[in-house]
Design a protein around this motif. Structure first.
Motif, PDB file in Angstrom:
ATOM      1  N   SER A   1      11.449  15.028  15.586  1.00 37.50           N
ATOM      2  CA  SER A   1      10.240  15.673  15.094  1.00 37.50           C
ATOM      3  C   SER A   1       9.108  14.675  14.977  1.00 37.50           C
ATOM      4  O   SER A   1       9.274  13.474  15.179  1.00 37.50           O
ATOM      5  CB  SER A   1      10.526  16.314  13.731  1.00 37.50           C
ATOM      6  N   GLY A   2       7.909  15.188  14.619  1.00 33.80           N
ATOM      7  CA  GLY A   2       6.780  14.301  14.400  1.00 33.80           C
ATOM      8  C   GLY A   2       7.011  13.343  13.255  1.00 33.80           C
ATOM      9  O   GLY A   2       6.498  12.223  13.254  1.00 33.80           O
ATOM     10  N   LEU A   3       7.783  13.769  12.250  1.00 29.58           N
ATOM     11  CA  LEU A   3       8.110  12.873  11.138  1.00 29.58           C
ATOM     12  C   LEU A   3       8.919  11.680  11.615  1.00 29.58           C
ATOM     13  O   LEU A   3       8.755  10.565  11.113  1.00 29.58           O
ATOM     14  CB  LEU A   3       8.885  13.642  10.060  1.00 29.58           C
ATOM     15  N   ALA A   4       9.801  11.889  12.587  1.00 32.63           N
ATOM     16  CA  ALA A   4      10.577  10.775  13.132  1.00 32.63           C
ATOM     17  C   ALA A   4       9.660   9.765  13.821  1.00 32.63           C
ATOM     18  O   ALA A   4       9.852   8.550  13.695  1.00 32.63           O
ATOM     19  CB  ALA A   4      11.628  11.294  14.113  1.00 32.63           C
ATOM     20  N   GLY A   5       8.656  10.253  14.536  1.00 36.07           N
ATOM     21  CA  GLY A   5       7.701   9.341  15.162  1.00 36.07           C
ATOM     22  C   GLY A   5       6.918   8.548  14.133  1.00 36.07           C
ATOM     23  O   GLY A   5       6.679   7.347  14.309  1.00 36.07           O
TER      24      GLY A   5
ATOM     25  N   LEU B   1       0.865  -1.178   0.000  1.00 40.62           N
ATOM     26  CA  LEU B   1       0.000   0.000   0.000  1.00 40.62           C
ATOM     27  C   LEU B   1       0.902   1.229   0.000  1.00 40.62           C
ATOM     28  O   LEU B   1       1.695   1.433   0.927  1.00 40.62           O
ATOM     29  CB  LEU B   1      -0.909   0.001   1.225  1.00 40.62           C
ATOM     30  N   LEU B   2       0.809   2.040  -1.047  1.00 42.69           N
ATOM     31  CA  LEU B   2       1.666   3.209  -1.214  1.00 42.69           C
ATOM     32  C   LEU B   2       0.878   4.486  -0.942  1.00 42.69           C
ATOM     33  O   LEU B   2      -0.271   4.622  -1.379  1.00 42.69           O
ATOM     34  CB  LEU B   2       2.240   3.252  -2.623  1.00 42.69           C
ATOM     35  N   ILE B   3       1.510   5.398  -0.237  1.00 39.52           N
ATOM     36  CA  ILE B   3       0.910   6.687   0.118  1.00 39.52           C
ATOM     37  C   ILE B   3       1.893   7.773  -0.258  1.00 39.52           C
ATOM     38  O   ILE B   3       3.081   7.694   0.073  1.00 39.52           O
ATOM     39  CB  ILE B   3       0.597   6.761   1.624  1.00 39.52           C
ATOM     40  N   ARG B   4       1.403   8.805  -0.946  1.00 42.02           N
ATOM     41  CA  ARG B   4       2.247   9.957  -1.267  1.00 42.02           C
ATOM     42  C   ARG B   4       1.487  11.223  -0.902  1.00 42.02           C
ATOM     43  O   ARG B   4       0.389  11.462  -1.390  1.00 42.02           O
ATOM     44  CB  ARG B   4       2.633   9.972  -2.737  1.00 42.02           C
ATOM     45  N   VAL B   5       2.096  12.024  -0.040  1.00 41.33           N
ATOM     46  CA  VAL B   5       1.531  13.313   0.370  1.00 41.33           C
ATOM     47  C   VAL B   5       2.532  14.387  -0.025  1.00 41.33           C
ATOM     48  O   VAL B   5       3.688  14.358   0.411  1.00 41.33           O
ATOM     49  CB  VAL B   5       1.252  13.358   1.881  1.00 41.33           C
ATOM     50  N   SER B   6       2.109  15.325  -0.858  1.00 43.14           N
ATOM     51  CA  SER B   6       3.014  16.366  -1.344  1.00 43.14           C
ATOM     52  C   SER B   6       2.374  17.739  -1.158  1.00 43.14           C
ATOM     53  O   SER B   6       1.147  17.873  -1.112  1.00 43.14           O
ATOM     54  CB  SER B   6       3.348  16.137  -2.821  1.00 43.14           C
ATOM     55  N   ASP B   7       3.232  18.743  -1.047  1.00 45.97           N
ATOM     56  CA  ASP B   7       2.763  20.127  -0.952  1.00 45.97           C
ATOM     57  C   ASP B   7       3.768  21.034  -1.644  1.00 45.97           C
ATOM     58  O   ASP B   7       4.895  20.619  -1.953  1.00 45.97           O
ATOM     59  CB  ASP B   7       2.559  20.542   0.511  1.00 45.97           C
ATOM     60  N   ASP B   8       3.370  22.266  -1.915  1.00 42.84           N
ATOM     61  CA  ASP B   8       4.230  23.240  -2.593  1.00 42.84           C
ATOM     62  C   ASP B   8       4.715  24.303  -1.616  1.00 42.84           C
ATOM     63  O   ASP B   8       4.893  25.471  -1.989  1.00 42.84           O
ATOM     64  CB  ASP B   8       3.481  23.895  -3.761  1.00 42.84           C
ATOM     65  N   GLY B   9       4.967  23.893  -0.381  1.00 44.59           N
ATOM     66  CA  GLY B   9       5.362  24.834   0.659  1.00 44.59           C
ATOM     67  C   GLY B   9       6.840  25.138   0.657  1.00 44.59           C
ATOM     68  O   GLY B   9       7.551  24.967  -0.332  1.00 44.59           O
ATOM     69  N   ARG B  10       7.332  25.546   1.840  1.00 45.21           N
ATOM     70  CA  ARG B  10       8.701  26.022   1.955  1.00 45.21           C
ATOM     71  C   ARG B  10       9.716  24.890   1.994  1.00 45.21           C
ATOM     72  O   ARG B  10      10.916  25.136   1.822  1.00 45.21           O
ATOM     73  CB  ARG B  10       8.843  26.889   3.206  1.00 45.21           C
ATOM     74  N   GLY B  11       9.302  23.655   2.239  1.00 43.48           N
ATOM     75  CA  GLY B  11      10.245  22.538   2.275  1.00 43.48           C
ATOM     76  C   GLY B  11      11.106  22.568   3.525  1.00 43.48           C
ATOM     77  O   GLY B  11      10.810  23.241   4.513  1.00 43.48           O
TER      78      GLY B  11
ATOM     79  N   ALA C   1      14.856  22.644   0.474  1.00 44.06           N
ATOM     80  CA  ALA C   1      14.418  23.961   0.949  1.00 44.06           C
ATOM     81  C   ALA C   1      13.870  24.791  -0.206  1.00 44.06           C
ATOM     82  O   ALA C   1      14.492  24.914  -1.260  1.00 44.06           O
ATOM     83  CB  ALA C   1      15.586  24.687   1.624  1.00 44.06           C
ATOM     84  N   GLY C   2      12.673  25.334  -0.002  1.00 43.06           N
ATOM     85  CA  GLY C   2      12.050  26.191  -0.993  1.00 43.06           C
ATOM     86  C   GLY C   2      11.370  25.483  -2.135  1.00 43.06           C
ATOM     87  O   GLY C   2      10.850  26.135  -3.045  1.00 43.06           O
ATOM     88  N   GLU C   3      11.350  24.164  -2.131  1.00 46.08           N
ATOM     89  CA  GLU C   3      10.789  23.410  -3.261  1.00 46.08           C
ATOM     90  C   GLU C   3       9.664  22.470  -2.851  1.00 46.08           C
ATOM     91  O   GLU C   3       9.316  21.549  -3.584  1.00 46.08           O
ATOM     92  CB  GLU C   3      11.891  22.624  -3.965  1.00 46.08           C
ATOM     93  N   GLY C   4       9.100  22.668  -1.680  1.00 45.75           N
ATOM     94  CA  GLY C   4       8.005  21.808  -1.258  1.00 45.75           C
ATOM     95  C   GLY C   4       8.480  20.502  -0.644  1.00 45.75           C
ATOM     96  O   GLY C   4       9.684  20.249  -0.525  1.00 45.75           O
ATOM     97  N   THR C   5       7.530  19.672  -0.260  1.00 49.65           N
ATOM     98  CA  THR C   5       7.826  18.410   0.424  1.00 49.65           C
ATOM     99  C   THR C   5       7.019  17.289  -0.213  1.00 49.65           C
ATOM    100  O   THR C   5       5.831  17.464  -0.493  1.00 49.65           O
ATOM    101  CB  THR C   5       7.484  18.516   1.922  1.00 49.65           C
ATOM    102  N   VAL C   6       7.680  16.161  -0.409  1.00 54.03           N
ATOM    103  CA  VAL C   6       7.012  14.957  -0.878  1.00 54.03           C
ATOM    104  C   VAL C   6       7.339  13.832   0.104  1.00 54.03           C
ATOM    105  O   VAL C   6       8.509  13.499   0.305  1.00 54.03           O
ATOM    106  CB  VAL C   6       7.467  14.549  -2.298  1.00 54.03           C
ATOM    107  N   VAL C   7       6.315  13.293   0.732  1.00 50.78           N
ATOM    108  CA  VAL C   7       6.480  12.194   1.682  1.00 50.78           C
ATOM    109  C   VAL C   7       5.866  10.942   1.074  1.00 50.78           C
ATOM    110  O   VAL C   7       4.697  10.949   0.673  1.00 50.78           O
ATOM    111  CB  VAL C   7       5.817  12.509   3.037  1.00 50.78           C
ATOM    112  N   THR C   8       6.651   9.895   1.009  1.00 49.68           N
ATOM    113  CA  THR C   8       6.183   8.616   0.480  1.00 49.68           C
ATOM    114  C   THR C   8       6.243   7.568   1.585  1.00 49.68           C
ATOM    115  O   THR C   8       7.267   7.438   2.259  1.00 49.68           O
ATOM    116  CB  THR C   8       7.045   8.150  -0.707  1.00 49.68           C
ATOM    117  N   ALA C   9       5.143   6.870   1.761  1.00 49.19           N
ATOM    118  CA  ALA C   9       5.069   5.816   2.781  1.00 49.19           C
ATOM    119  C   ALA C   9       4.602   4.528   2.122  1.00 49.19           C
ATOM    120  O   ALA C   9       3.754   4.544   1.233  1.00 49.19           O
ATOM    121  CB  ALA C   9       4.124   6.221   3.908  1.00 49.19           C
ATOM    122  N   GLU C  10       5.181   3.427   2.579  1.00 50.03           N
ATOM    123  CA  GLU C  10       4.788   2.101   2.104  1.00 50.03           C
ATOM    124  C   GLU C  10       4.362   1.257   3.298  1.00 50.03           C
ATOM    125  O   GLU C  10       5.009   1.279   4.344  1.00 50.03           O
ATOM    126  CB  GLU C  10       5.940   1.405   1.383  1.00 50.03           C
TER     127      GLU C  10
END
Length: 397
Positions: A359-363, A341-351, A381-390
């Motif tokens: 951090s919460g990501l470590a948890g 099961l693949l999950i991808r959450v992305s945004d166009d924020g500050r990165g 930095a400055g290019e958004g964030t893409v988080v992929t979870a399997e």
């Protein structure tokens, strides 16, 4: 234009030699000590192993032969533990400890325990390690000692070469016996993460109940009691109190709904990930596109982990990303037999999101690893964030 040239004449300060610097660094000294200690420890291990095998082999025709061999192999395990500790301290080699043998009670009785000890692959590989170490210990001791006396310019290189051979021996012969052993060690570590996470969630629920809904319900009961006392003597004040209590009831119900949603939302149970993630996305402060491509629903546990992973990631987007939009994609990969099961959450924020540093990501990463999942963050930095979870795929059944 004139140039002034200063000439320094020999004097007490100029005749002073440069400060003495060590020819070997701390790592090279540790490796040298390791090579020098090889011989005495190899002698102890060789004598113990030969005496144990010879004695147990000679008495194998008697009733005490196999028990003696089993106890002797337990001693070999202790020698292996000592060698692993020495390698960690002097060579920087981190080798996981093998799984301990179960006791007679857990093994199902004395004879099953005895047979498990006799055929223990970890102990037998330690026996092989002890046998090959004696000639190797003679070589390393001789070379290291001669190097200390006459080979100073090349000693660090020679020491590193011999130490790398030692590292290979330790990893090859003293590591857990196979992939299953290593997997057991990983699962034991992951079990601790799961237990700690469950305990933290329980404390959070208790705190939210005590500080939120419970306190509000106590105040509601007190307000209704006062309204009851004023009902006959001051109906207007009683009506105002009842109206206030009605508002408190609505707030308490909302807090209980939020708490229940934090435990396991009803929409997830009733309608699945698509509807549940759409509900989470609607509460995000930025527009979120949700795309769930699943022909069937995964197991309830996997579904719940996926939901809370996306929920926490979208909370991070709302609080920290400074984004104008985000997207959530969920699909099933068929690269393996059972799929993932693949999950991808992305945004166009500050990165600049970082998994390290508590951090919460470590948890989140620890929680997914505890169920054999994968968590990757790409956040320049400055290019958004893409988080992929399997997550491992398990169907309902």
């Amino acid at each position: 234009m004139t140039a002034t040239i200063q000439v320094s004449h020999p004097g007490p300060d100029n005749d002073r030699p440069p400060p003495v610097r060590p020819a070997l660094g701390a790592v090279a000294w540790k490796e040298t000590v390791h090579l020098l200690v090889n011989l005495p420890l190899a002698l102890v291990g060789f004598v113990y192993t030969v005496a144990m095998v010879a004695t147990a082999g000679g008495l194998s025709v008697t009733a005490i032969g196999l028990p003696l061999l089993a106890f002797g192999l337990l001693g070999s395990r202790l020698l292996g533990r000592l060698e692993r500790a020495r390698a960690r301290a002097l060579l920087g080699v981190r080798v996981e400890e093998p799984t301990p043998l179960p006791g007679p009670r857990r093994a199902g009785g004395f004879f099953p325990w005895l047979w498990a000890g006799v055929k223990d692959p970890v102990a037998w590989r330690t026996v092989l390690y002890a046998l090959v170490r004696l000639p190797w210990g003679v070589v390393t001791f001789t070379v290291a000692l001669v190097g200390l006396l006459v080979l100073w310019p090349v000693l660090p290189y020679v020491v590193r070469l011999l130490s790398n051979a030692d590292r290979l021996m330790v990893r090859g012969l003293l590591s857990p016996s196979d992939e299953l052993e290593r997997r057991i060690a990983e699962l034991e570590s992951d079990r601790g993460v799961v237990v700690d996470t469950a305990a933290a969630d329980m404390r959070r629920i208790e705190r939210d109940l005590h500080d939120g809904a419970q306190a509000r319900l106590v105040a509601l009961a007190m307000g209704l009691g006062l309204a009851k006392e004023k009902l006959l003597e001051d109906p207007d004040a009683a009506a105002a109190m009842v109206d206030e209590a009605h508002g408190e009831v609505k707030l308490a119900l909302q807090e209980l709904r939020d708490l229940a949603r934090g435990i396991h939302p009803a929409v997830l149970t009733d309608r699945g990930l698509d509807a549940a993630l759409s509900s989470v996305a609607s509460r995000c402060v930025v527009p979120v596109k949700v795309a769930v491509d699943l022909e069937e629903r995964p197991a309830a546990a996997i579904e719940g982990i996926a939901y809370f992973t996306v929920s926490e990631l979208l909370q991070n987007v709302s609080k920290h990303a400074g984004a104008r939009g985000a997207s959530v994609e969920v699909w099933r990969s068929s690269e393996t037999a059972s799929g993932r099961l693949l999950i991808r959450v992305s945004d166009d924020g500050r990165g600049g999101a970082d998994v390290t540093g508590g951090s919460g990501l470590a948890g989140l990463a620890e929680r997914l690893q505890a169920v054999d999942g994968v968590f990757l963050v790409d956040s320049p930095a400055g290019e958004g964030t893409v988080v992929t979870a399997e997550l491992p795929w398990r169907g309902r059944g």
